[in-house]
Design a protein around this motif. Structure first.
Motif, short mmCIF file in Angstrom:
data_model
loop_
_atom_site.label_atom_id
_atom_site.label_comp_id
_atom_site.label_asym_id
_atom_site.label_seq_id
_atom_site.Cartn_x
_atom_site.Cartn_y
_atom_site.Cartn_z
N LEU A 64 32.04 38.67 43.80
CA LEU A 64 30.86 37.83 43.49
C LEU A 64 29.80 38.61 42.72
O LEU A 64 29.03 38.02 41.95
CB LEU A 64 30.27 37.24 44.77
N ALA A 65 29.76 39.92 42.90
CA ALA A 65 28.81 40.73 42.13
C ALA A 65 29.17 40.70 40.65
O ALA A 65 28.30 40.75 39.77
CB ALA A 65 28.81 42.16 42.64
N LEU A 66 30.46 40.56 40.36
CA LEU A 66 30.93 40.49 38.97
C LEU A 66 30.87 39.05 38.45
O LEU A 66 30.53 38.81 37.30
CB LEU A 66 32.39 40.93 38.88
N HIS A 67 31.25 38.10 39.31
CA HIS A 67 31.30 36.69 38.92
C HIS A 67 30.62 35.84 39.99
O HIS A 67 31.22 35.57 41.03
CB HIS A 67 32.76 36.25 38.73
N PRO A 68 29.37 35.44 39.74
CA PRO A 68 28.59 34.74 40.77
C PRO A 68 29.28 33.48 41.30
O PRO A 68 29.01 33.06 42.42
CB PRO A 68 27.29 34.36 40.06
N PHE A 69 30.15 32.85 40.49
CA PHE A 69 30.79 31.61 40.92
C PHE A 69 32.18 31.86 41.53
O PHE A 69 32.90 30.92 41.84
CB PHE A 69 30.87 30.61 39.76
N GLN A 106 35.02 33.17 40.30
CA GLN A 106 36.18 32.76 39.51
C GLN A 106 36.73 33.95 38.71
O GLN A 106 36.17 35.04 38.75
CB GLN A 106 35.76 31.63 38.56
N ALA A 138 29.28 44.32 32.33
CA ALA A 138 30.14 43.39 33.07
C ALA A 138 29.78 41.96 32.67
O ALA A 138 28.61 41.57 32.74
CB ALA A 138 29.96 43.57 34.57
N LEU A 139 30.76 41.22 32.21
CA LEU A 139 30.53 39.83 31.79
C LEU A 139 31.44 38.88 32.55
O LEU A 139 32.51 39.28 33.01
CB LEU A 139 30.81 39.67 30.28
N PHE A 140 31.03 37.61 32.62
CA PHE A 140 31.91 36.55 33.09
C PHE A 140 31.79 35.39 32.11
O PHE A 140 31.06 35.51 31.11
CB PHE A 140 31.59 36.14 34.55
N GLU A 141 32.51 34.28 32.35
CA GLU A 141 32.57 33.13 31.44
C GLU A 141 33.41 33.45 30.21
O GLU A 141 33.02 34.30 29.37
CB GLU A 141 31.17 32.69 30.97
N SER A 180 31.60 33.48 26.79
CA SER A 180 30.78 34.66 26.54
C SER A 180 31.64 35.88 26.25
O SER A 180 31.34 36.68 25.35
CB SER A 180 29.90 34.91 27.77
#
Lengths: 217, 217
Positions: free
Chosen positions: B51-56, B58, B68-71, B74
Motif C-alpha cells: 500500500l505504501a507503493l500503491h495506495p489502492f 493494485q 516509485a509510481l503507480f497507475e 502515469s
C-alpha cells in the motif's frame, strides 16, 4: 496565442460546475492564462465540425493556434507542463503529481461514472433500487484507501498540484450522493479545493456561460 | 538504474495478458529497457508494504531508484517521456499522442470496465441478462466514433505511439465479448498491436510470470 475552449451552451447540470470544462477553466485560472469560450449546442456536438475537434462528440476541447486537444486529462497536463503553478519543478515530484491525475481519472472516476450512469440512465429500471448499494460500495472501495492515504494532509503529495485539481474535480461529482461525507478528510479536501480563488473564478465563469452571459462576466 | 515492476503472482485471467502489468511491460519492450518483476500475492496487495507503493492495493507499480509510481497511464507516460519510441518529437504531435492515452483510459475504458464488473460481480443477480445489452450499447457508443476516426489508418495519429499502446490494451479486454468484431477496422487495429514484436515479448513474459517461471524465461 489565444486559447479557446468549448463548453456546453447549456450544461445538463444547469451550471453546478460538474461539466468537464470546469476542470480546464480551473487549470487556466490557477496558472493565470486568459481564455475564450465557444459554447456548443447539443445537436452541434455530433456535427462534423465539432467531431473533427473531439472524435467522441463531447466537451471540452482546447485550441491554441493550430494545436487542438480533447480530453480534460490531456488538456490539464498540457497547461500544467507549459505554465508554472500546477506541477512541481523536481522531476520525481512531478511524476508523482501526474500519477495522481491518472489515479483520479482511471481508478477513482470509473465507479463514480457508474453511479452517474445508474442514476441518469437506469433509474426507471426494475433493478435500480436494489443495484444502487452495490455501485456505492464499489465507490467506497476507492474512497477508503484514498482517505487513508490523504490522512491529515492538505493535498495528496506536498503542495497543491494538477493531481489534486483532477482528484477534487472527480470527487465533486459525489457531493449529492452523501458518500463523500462518510470520509470527513475527503470532504474537507474537496472543500479546500473549492475554496481556492482559481476554482471560484472557474465556477463563476461556467455559471455565466450557462446563464447565457459572456464568460468574462 | 534497475527498473522493478510488480505483477500478480497469479493473474485472475490466468495469463491472457489482461492484467495491467502487460501495458507497462509492452512500453518497456517498445523502448528496449530491461526490467525486473516482483510478483505480489493477493493477500500481500493489501498489506502496508505494498500500500505504501500503491495506495489502492493494485498492480502494477514501477520503481526506479528512489522514484516509485503507480497507475499504468502515469508509468507508460514516464517511460515514453524518457526513452525514444513511444512519443513523437514534435511538441504538438506529442500532445496529440498523450491525448489518445487519456481518451483510452477515461473515455473508452470506463464503459468496458462496467462490462467487466457486470460479468464478474453481478452475473448472479436477477437483472444480469436484461441489463447486459444496455452496458454493451454504452460501449458501442465509444467504439463507433473511435472506428469512424481511425478509418483506414494503421494507428490513431501518424505512427504508433503510447496512445495506440494504451488504446489497444483497453480494447483487448473486449475480445471475449465479440463487440470488437462489429467494427472490423478496430479488430484489425488491435491485431496490429498484438503483432508487434514488443507486444509479443511482453505477452510471453507475463505468461511466464503466471506459470511461475522467471520473467526472463
Amino acid at each position: 496565442m489565444t486559447i479557446v475552449i468549448t463548453a456546453f451552451e447549456r450544461s445538463p447540470d444547469g451550471g453546478k460546475g460538474l461539466a468537464r470544462d470546469t476542470r480546464v477553466r480551473w487549470a487556466l485560472e490557477e496558472v493565470g492564462q486568459p481564455y475564450e469560450v465557444r459554447p456548443v449546442s447539443f445537436p452541434a456536438l455530433k456535427e462534423p465540425a465539432h467531431l473533427a475537434l473531439h472524435p467522441f462528440g463531447q466537451i471540452p476541447t482546447y485550441e491554441e493556434g493550430d494545436l487542438a486537444l480533447f480530453e480534460t486529462g490531456s488538456i490539464v497536463l498540457h497547461i500544467a507542463e507549459r505554465h508554472a503553478g500546477l506541477l512541481p519543478k523536481d522531476a520525481k515530484a512531478r511524476a508523482r503529481a501526474i500519477t495522481w491525475m491518472f489515479a483520479a481519472l482511471n481508478t477513482v472516476e470509473p465507479p463514480i461514472l457508474e453511479l452517474v450512469t445508474a442514476r441518469l440512465l437506469e433509474s426507471d429500471k426494475p433493478w435500480s433500487q436494489e443495484r444502487l448499494p452495490l455501485v456505492q460500495d464499489r465507490i467506497r472501495d476507492r474512497l477508503k484507501p484514498l482517505s487513508a492515504r490523504l490522512g491529515s494532509a492538505d493535498w495528496l503529495e506536498g503542495g497543491f498540484s494538477a493531481g489534486d485539481l483532477m482528484m477534487v474535480s472527480v470527487l465533486l461529482r459525489l457531493k449529492p450522493s452523501g458518500l463523500l461525507d462518510e470520509y470527513p478528510n475527503l470532504a474537507a479536501y474537496v472543500a479546500r479545493g473549492e475554496a481556492r480563488p482559481a476554482y471560484k473564478r472557474a465556477f463563476a465563469a461556467q455559471s455565466a456561460t450557462n446563464a447565457g452571459k459572456s464568460p468574462t462576466g
